[in-house]
Enzyme design. Structure first.
Site, PDB file in Angstrom:
ATOM      1  N   ASP A 123      -3.396  -3.515 -13.687  1.00  0.00           N
ATOM      2  CA  ASP A 123      -2.874  -2.941 -12.367  1.00  0.00           C
ATOM      3  C   ASP A 123      -1.773  -3.145 -12.013  1.00  0.00           C
ATOM      4  O   ASP A 123      -0.300  -3.230 -13.027  1.00  0.00           O
ATOM      5  CB  ASP A 123      -4.533  -2.665 -11.259  1.00  0.00           C
ATOM      6  CG  ASP A 123      -3.505  -2.734 -10.264  1.00  0.00           C
ATOM      7  OD1 ASP A 123      -4.484  -1.484  -9.736  1.00  0.00           O
ATOM      8  OD2 ASP A 123      -3.841  -2.793  -9.341  1.00  0.00           O
ATOM      9  N   TRP A 124      -1.579  -3.984 -11.520  1.00  0.00           N
ATOM     10  CA  TRP A 124       0.022  -4.004 -10.750  1.00  0.00           C
ATOM     11  C   TRP A 124      -0.224  -5.357 -11.464  1.00  0.00           C
ATOM     12  O   TRP A 124       1.438  -5.857 -11.515  1.00  0.00           O
ATOM     13  CB  TRP A 124      -0.184  -5.154  -9.492  1.00  0.00           C
ATOM     14  CG  TRP A 124       0.577  -3.598  -8.222  1.00  0.00           C
ATOM     15  CD1 TRP A 124      -0.090  -2.530  -7.498  1.00  0.00           C
ATOM     16  CD2 TRP A 124       2.018  -3.166  -7.671  1.00  0.00           C
ATOM     17  NE1 TRP A 124       0.497  -1.331  -7.002  1.00  0.00           N
ATOM     18  CE2 TRP A 124       1.702  -1.952  -6.526  1.00  0.00           C
ATOM     19  CE3 TRP A 124       2.613  -4.128  -8.332  1.00  0.00           C
ATOM     20  CZ2 TRP A 124       3.667  -1.486  -6.778  1.00  0.00           C
ATOM     21  CZ3 TRP A 124       4.268  -3.767  -7.656  1.00  0.00           C
ATOM     22  CH2 TRP A 124       4.035  -1.774  -7.230  1.00  0.00           C
ATOM     23  N   TRP A 163      -6.947   7.633  -3.280  1.00  0.00           N
ATOM     24  CA  TRP A 163      -6.279   5.679  -3.008  1.00  0.00           C
ATOM     25  C   TRP A 163      -5.236   5.329  -2.531  1.00  0.00           C
ATOM     26  O   TRP A 163      -5.458   4.837  -0.956  1.00  0.00           O
ATOM     27  CB  TRP A 163      -6.155   4.786  -4.223  1.00  0.00           C
ATOM     28  CG  TRP A 163      -6.181   3.224  -4.159  1.00  0.00           C
ATOM     29  CD1 TRP A 163      -4.702   2.790  -4.711  1.00  0.00           C
ATOM     30  CD2 TRP A 163      -6.542   2.274  -3.563  1.00  0.00           C
ATOM     31  NE1 TRP A 163      -4.455   1.631  -4.261  1.00  0.00           N
ATOM     32  CE2 TRP A 163      -5.901   1.172  -3.948  1.00  0.00           C
ATOM     33  CE3 TRP A 163      -7.600   2.423  -2.715  1.00  0.00           C
ATOM     34  CZ2 TRP A 163      -5.947  -0.408  -2.852  1.00  0.00           C
ATOM     35  CZ3 TRP A 163      -7.537   1.315  -2.046  1.00  0.00           C
ATOM     36  CH2 TRP A 163      -6.793  -0.147  -2.125  1.00  0.00           C
TER      37      TRP A 163
END
Length: 301
Positions: A123-124, A163
């Site tokens: 993810d990030w 999202w």
């Protein structure tokens, strides 16, 4: 910059999380001091495995993986990004930019003097972690990317769009529930509460709110040029580079192909698709992830 700090009492008696807290202070260009929390387990002289989390989780995500890797003799380092976990949290969404996050974590990386790193990022943790690889390629021995990318303004998935819309419009951001929805298995109430722990109330969630809007999915977003420059470094990165994407992540499914096409270090590696795993594959398949990291290190020394 106004800074919030989650009280230590919020982190007492979390399930399977009996780790020692470490802290490093970095200074933003505006002069604000920020305290970054990280875990550092295992032999201090061993080459580090760096585990980088994403949105809206924190190092709790890696608890089982840390234990498994330490049991096999690895040193494991897992920071909390600014705005998450036990790290300091700027109070205003405007304080969060992609480039600030890269700078904060770059300063942390330099301060901790990590080298010979095996990076696992999701993810990030990948958006920021891959920028660290591009900025400090000499510090990294190998990389594993999972359910992540390095966008340069060329669109987004339907799953990410849903999202993004939810994160920007929901009056309350239920962090524990959000992480649970990104898993194939059901998180316990105690596990969901642990993901809520860093955020006593909505005022602490500015980073969690802001992160989805910072993903450079259009040419007009910030950090497009910086990510393009990072890709040019990755396109010359010949050290071992492994992909391990989930089979059931609607946000990043198929994202591994771009790495296979552009990063020379991916050639000849035993890339995997992690079966029966959602976006947060660290929760769904921690043993498999630990095995993968351990075997990747052993096979590429």
């Amino acid at each position: 910059m106004k800074i919030l700090r989650t009280p230590d009492a919020r982190f007492v008696n979390l399930p399977d999380f009996a780790f020692t807290a470490h802290y490093c202070q970095v200074t933003d260009p505006d002069g604000t001091a920020l305290r970054i929390h990280y875990l550092d387990e295992g032999p201090p002289t061993a080459s580090p495995v760096l585990l980088m989390h994403g949105e809206p989780s924190w190092s709790f995500l890696y608890r089982r993986i840390i234990k498994s890797l330490v049991a096999r003799g690895h040193r494991v380092v897992a920071p909390d990004l600014v705005g998450f976990g036990r790290s300091d949290k700027p109070a205003d969404q405007s304080d969060y930019t992609f480039e600030r996050h890269v700078r904060w974590m770059s300063d942390w990386l330099v301060a901790t003097r990590l080298s010979g790193i095996t990076l696992f990022c999701q993810d990030w943790g990948g958006l920021i972690g891959l920028r660290l690889v591009a900025a400090f390629p000499e510090r990294f021995a190998r990389v594993v990317v999972a359910n992540t990318g390095l966008p340069t303004g060329e669109g987004f998935s339907e799953g990410f769009q849903r999202w993004l819309e939810f994160s920007q419009s929901a009056p309350v951001l239920p962090i524990g529930q959000i992480v649970g929805m990104g898993c194939r298995r059901s998180l316990s109430e105690a596990e969901q509460a642990a993901y809520d722990a860093p955020f006593p109330d909505e005022s602490f969630k500015a980073g969690a709110r802001r992160f989805p809007a910072l993903v450079p999915i259009t040419p007009q977003h910030g950090s497009v040029a910086e990510n393009q420059a990072a890709w040019k470094v990755l396109e010359r990165f010949t050290k071992p580079f492994l992909t391990a994407f989930s089979d059931s992540d609607p946000v990043t499914k198929g994202g591994e192909l771009l790495f296979h096409q552009r990063v020379p270090g991916t050639k000849g590696q035993k890339h995997v698709t992690v079966a029966d795993a959602g976006h947060f594959l660290q929760e769904d398949k921690p043993d498999e992830i630990a095995d993968l990291i351990h075997e990747f290190i052993a096979s590429t020394k």
